[in-house]
Design an enzyme around this catalytic site. Sequence first.
Site, PDB file in Angstrom:
ATOM      1  N   SER A 101      13.156  39.752  20.791  1.00  0.00           N
ATOM      2  CA  SER A 101      12.371  38.520  20.830  1.00  0.00           C
ATOM      3  C   SER A 101      12.429  37.933  22.226  1.00  0.00           C
ATOM      4  O   SER A 101      12.977  38.532  23.140  1.00  0.00           O
ATOM      5  CB  SER A 101      12.925  37.493  19.850  1.00  0.00           C
ATOM      6  OG  SER A 101      14.264  37.228  20.191  1.00  0.00           O
ATOM      7  N   THR A 140       5.979  40.038  21.608  1.00  0.00           N
ATOM      8  CA  THR A 140       7.208  39.774  20.860  1.00  0.00           C
ATOM      9  C   THR A 140       7.017  38.456  20.104  1.00  0.00           C
ATOM     10  O   THR A 140       5.896  37.999  19.949  1.00  0.00           O
ATOM     11  CB  THR A 140       8.439  39.762  21.806  1.00  0.00           C
ATOM     12  OG1 THR A 140       9.627  39.720  21.007  1.00  0.00           O
ATOM     13  CG2 THR A 140       8.410  38.628  22.795  1.00  0.00           C
ATOM     14  N   TYR A 141       8.109  37.867  19.655  1.00  0.00           N
ATOM     15  CA  TYR A 141       8.030  36.587  18.946  1.00  0.00           C
ATOM     16  C   TYR A 141       9.046  35.619  19.536  1.00  0.00           C
ATOM     17  O   TYR A 141      10.008  36.016  20.180  1.00  0.00           O
ATOM     18  CB  TYR A 141       8.249  36.781  17.439  1.00  0.00           C
ATOM     19  CG  TYR A 141       9.603  37.344  17.096  1.00  0.00           C
ATOM     20  CD1 TYR A 141      10.663  36.500  16.799  1.00  0.00           C
ATOM     21  CD2 TYR A 141       9.821  38.714  17.086  1.00  0.00           C
ATOM     22  CE1 TYR A 141      11.907  37.005  16.498  1.00  0.00           C
ATOM     23  CE2 TYR A 141      11.071  39.233  16.783  1.00  0.00           C
ATOM     24  CZ  TYR A 141      12.107  38.380  16.491  1.00  0.00           C
ATOM     25  OH  TYR A 141      13.346  38.885  16.197  1.00  0.00           O
ATOM     26  N   GLY A 150      16.610  42.357  23.188  1.00  0.00           N
ATOM     27  CA  GLY A 150      16.337  43.674  22.626  1.00  0.00           C
ATOM     28  C   GLY A 150      15.572  44.553  23.606  1.00  0.00           C
ATOM     29  O   GLY A 150      15.737  44.428  24.823  1.00  0.00           O
ATOM     30  N   PRO A 151      14.741  45.457  23.102  1.00  0.00           N
ATOM     31  CA  PRO A 151      14.020  46.387  23.967  1.00  0.00           C
ATOM     32  C   PRO A 151      13.189  45.690  25.053  1.00  0.00           C
ATOM     33  O   PRO A 151      13.010  46.235  26.144  1.00  0.00           O
ATOM     34  CB  PRO A 151      13.116  47.153  22.999  1.00  0.00           C
ATOM     35  CG  PRO A 151      13.809  47.067  21.680  1.00  0.00           C
ATOM     36  CD  PRO A 151      14.480  45.719  21.678  1.00  0.00           C
ATOM     37  N   ALA A 152      12.712  44.487  24.784  1.00  0.00           N
ATOM     38  CA  ALA A 152      11.921  43.750  25.784  1.00  0.00           C
ATOM     39  C   ALA A 152      12.730  43.465  27.044  1.00  0.00           C
ATOM     40  O   ALA A 152      12.167  43.321  28.131  1.00  0.00           O
ATOM     41  CB  ALA A 152      11.403  42.439  25.185  1.00  0.00           C
ATOM     42  N   LYS A 177      -0.210  28.519  27.054  1.00  0.00           N
ATOM     43  CA  LYS A 177       0.365  29.372  28.086  1.00  0.00           C
ATOM     44  C   LYS A 177       1.434  28.607  28.847  1.00  0.00           C
ATOM     45  O   LYS A 177       1.260  27.459  29.204  1.00  0.00           O
ATOM     46  CB  LYS A 177      -0.744  29.809  29.055  1.00  0.00           C
ATOM     47  CG  LYS A 177      -0.245  30.590  30.248  1.00  0.00           C
ATOM     48  CD  LYS A 177      -1.382  31.190  31.059  1.00  0.00           C
ATOM     49  CE  LYS A 177      -2.043  30.173  31.933  1.00  0.00           C
ATOM     50  NZ  LYS A 177      -2.874  30.794  32.984  1.00  0.00           N
TER      51      LYS A 177
END
Length: 115
Positions: free
Chosen positions: A25, A57-58, A73-75, A9
């Site tokens: 991502s 996501t990655y 992107g969408p994130a 984390k």
Amino acid sequence: MQIQLLKSKIHRVRVTQAELHYVGSITIDEDLMDAANLIENEKVQIVNINNGERLETYVIKGERGSGEICLNGPASRKVAVGDIIIIIAYVGMDFEEAKKFKPVLVFPDERNRIS
């Protein structure tokens, strides 16, 4: 029996960029990736402290030492630059092995650097 548990984390890191027109991502400073034992393309969960959003996501490698944390992107619609997020990776392992496992916890400073 396999169970899922916290692997690593990055706690309370600041979003430095949000780029909508990207494949998708999270870009993370490579120093933070190394400290948190994350690798490129690894699946992560993002928790936004400011608005309560959660997403998966990655990871993409960011420039080492830059402090970069960029949702792509969408994130990027789930964060604002300056938001504080937590980046979480999980691992599946045998129940008995999991009892002995210790996750890696990283606590960056206000500039996304490792103190």
